[in-house]
Write a protein that holds these residues in place. Structure first.
Motif, mmCIF file in Angstrom:
data_model
loop_
_atom_site.group_PDB
_atom_site.id
_atom_site.type_symbol
_atom_site.label_atom_id
_atom_site.label_comp_id
_atom_site.label_asym_id
_atom_site.label_seq_id
_atom_site.Cartn_x
_atom_site.Cartn_y
_atom_site.Cartn_z
ATOM 1 N N UNK A 68 0.829 -1.207 0.000
ATOM 2 C CA UNK A 68 0.000 0.000 0.000
ATOM 3 C C UNK A 68 0.863 1.255 0.000
ATOM 4 N N UNK A 69 1.907 1.254 0.837
ATOM 5 C CA UNK A 69 2.815 2.402 0.874
ATOM 6 C C UNK A 69 3.483 2.597 -0.484
ATOM 7 N N UNK A 70 4.047 1.518 -1.030
ATOM 8 C CA UNK A 70 4.715 1.618 -2.319
ATOM 9 C C UNK A 70 3.768 2.003 -3.444
ATOM 10 N N UNK A 71 2.555 1.454 -3.416
ATOM 11 C CA UNK A 71 1.588 1.765 -4.457
ATOM 12 C C UNK A 71 1.177 3.225 -4.450
ATOM 13 N N UNK A 72 0.915 3.777 -3.262
ATOM 14 C CA UNK A 72 0.504 5.183 -3.183
ATOM 15 C C UNK A 72 1.645 6.129 -3.534
ATOM 16 N N UNK A 73 2.848 5.841 -3.043
ATOM 17 C CA UNK A 73 3.981 6.724 -3.340
ATOM 18 C C UNK A 73 4.256 6.750 -4.837
ATOM 19 N N UNK A 74 4.273 5.564 -5.452
ATOM 20 C CA UNK A 74 4.515 5.501 -6.894
ATOM 21 C C UNK A 74 3.411 6.205 -7.668
ATOM 22 N N UNK A 75 2.165 5.996 -7.243
ATOM 23 C CA UNK A 75 1.037 6.620 -7.945
ATOM 24 C C UNK A 75 1.080 8.141 -7.840
ATOM 25 N N UNK A 76 1.399 8.664 -6.666
ATOM 26 C CA UNK A 76 1.440 10.115 -6.488
ATOM 27 C C UNK A 76 2.564 10.727 -7.322
ATOM 28 N N UNK A 77 3.707 10.047 -7.372
ATOM 29 C CA UNK A 77 4.852 10.600 -8.106
ATOM 30 C C UNK A 77 4.645 10.559 -9.624
ATOM 31 N N UNK A 78 3.920 9.565 -10.121
ATOM 32 C CA UNK A 78 3.718 9.448 -11.565
ATOM 33 C C UNK A 78 2.427 10.102 -12.047
ATOM 34 N N UNK A 79 1.593 10.545 -11.127
ATOM 35 C CA UNK A 79 0.332 11.176 -11.519
ATOM 36 C C UNK A 79 0.624 12.485 -12.255
ATOM 37 N N UNK A 80 -0.060 12.742 -13.373
ATOM 38 C CA UNK A 80 0.182 13.998 -14.106
ATOM 39 C C UNK A 80 -0.007 15.214 -13.207
ATOM 40 N N UNK A 81 0.894 16.183 -13.340
ATOM 41 C CA UNK A 81 0.874 17.371 -12.473
ATOM 42 C C UNK A 81 -0.423 18.160 -12.610
ATOM 43 N N UNK A 82 -1.054 18.087 -13.769
ATOM 44 C CA UNK A 82 -2.296 18.852 -13.970
ATOM 45 C C UNK A 82 -3.451 18.303 -13.127
ATOM 46 N N UNK A 83 -3.403 17.031 -12.759
ATOM 47 C CA UNK A 83 -4.498 16.417 -11.995
ATOM 48 C C UNK A 83 -4.301 16.525 -10.488
#
Length: 346
Positions: A68-83
């Motif tokens: 869960x920690x790894x999934x959220x950190x990776x998702x937040x870092x790769x999420x497009x900046x506009x969103x």
């Protein structure tokens, strides 16, 4: 027969695997490719859990928390900046404007999971047996609660959806190879033998000067790193991560993979992870056809009971089968059999 180098065998297997991945990526439909990707992710999880449960002898159920920690950190870092400003309004400005490449984001997710494991490990790893299992199980609920309530950072119970679909077979295959190689080198190193000594007799290892606590924390954090990476791969395969994506039921499934394969056997954990993933997927249509949902879990429980009764050490125990030696013996028997047959004919 001359004994082949383990590194040579690993490189040969990696080359064969790369060819198979290339063929699968070119010729199979997306559904089958996703199943193969899940197999690779489960292999990463089972083998990395074996570092903690198999090598060091700890009974940890905390892998879903690290995922869960790894999934959220990776998702937040790769999420497009506009969103990010709309989905995650409480993010710091420096983080909200970042859009990391996939590889650094996966590594960051794994390192954050390792940091959580190291911080939690100091008090938790003083426990033993089922007390440790309950404590690491509680860690899953703590991480899930934080992910649910910190909605300004994680979007709460809704989770993060619409993630970039970055995970493919090559990413999964590469990380699976790295996990297998690191665990193999660790097991056959002096540190790995130290871990096995702690598992067999903690008091004797302590008398020999082994640093029990630090070794346990290291194994806990190393397993958490690969679990965090696997969580990031999973999130960008299904393009979604929520607080309940990785539950305590999944923790028991991973423990079953390790127990059935053999506690301490890298080959056994990887093989059973692949078999159980395929079997579970094949049984889903059967469950729907007969209307008996959950029968796959029932069969899995029966299999665990049978293994614990008739083969408590698992499929391979702590051993690693030498495939090349087995092939050489089989070829030698075939040649001997053929020679004997020709002699009889003469």
């Amino acid at each position: 027969m001359e004994r082949r180098s383990p590194l040579l065998a690993f490189l040969a297997a990696a080359l064969v695997g790369a060819v198979l991945v290339y063929v699968a990526s070119a010729g199979l439909d997306p559904y089958i490719l996703s199943i193969i990707a899940f197999i690779g992710i489960n292999v990463i999880l089972a083998v990395s859990l074996n570092i903690t449960n198999g090598f060091t002898g700890l009974f940890s159920l905390g892998h879903p928390a690290f995922m869960t920690v790894g999934g959220y950190v990776t998702a937040i870092l790769t999420l497009p900046a506009a969103r990010k400003p709309h989905l995650l309004p409480d993010l710091p400005a420096w983080l909200a404007h970042m859009n990391w490449p996939f590889l650094p984001a996966l590594i960051a997710g794994g390192l954050c999971a390792s940091l959580v494991a190291a911080v939690v490990g100091f008090p938790v790893l003083r426990l033993r047996g089922h007390y440790l299992a309950v404590a690491t199980l509680g860690l899953i609920f703590i991480i899930q609660g934080l992910a649910t309530n910190l909605d300004g950072y994680t979007r709460g119970a809704l989770g993060l959806n619409g993630l970039p679909e970055l995970t493919n077979l090559w990413w999964v295959y590469g990380w699976m190879l790295l996990t297998l190689y690191v665990c193999w080198k660790l097991k056959h190193s002096s540190l790995g033998r130290t871990m096995l000594a702690i598992r067999e007799n903690e008091l004797a290892a302590s008398c020999l000067g082994v640093k029990i606590t630090m070794t346990r924390i290291f194994s806990f954090a190393l397993g958490a790193f690969f679990a965090g990476v696997a969580g990031g791969l999973w999130a960008h395969l299904v393009t979604l991560v929520t607080p309940t994506s990785f539950t305590f039921l999944f923790a028991f499934q991973l423990v079953v993979m390790v127990v059935l394969g053999g506690t301490g056997s890298i080959t056994g954990a990887a093989l059973i992870a692949a078999i159980l993933t395929i079997a579970t997927e094949l049984l889903h249509p059967v469950e729907e056809a007969i209307g008996l949902y959950g029968s796959s879990q029932l069969l899995l429980a029966v299999a665990v009971l049978l293994v614990l009764i008739y083969r408590p050490k698992g499929l391979f125990g702590t051993a690693e089968p030498d495939l090349f030696a087995w092939i050489g013996k089989w070829q030698g028997r075939q040649q001997t059999h053929s020679g004997s047959k020709r002699q009889r004919e003469v």
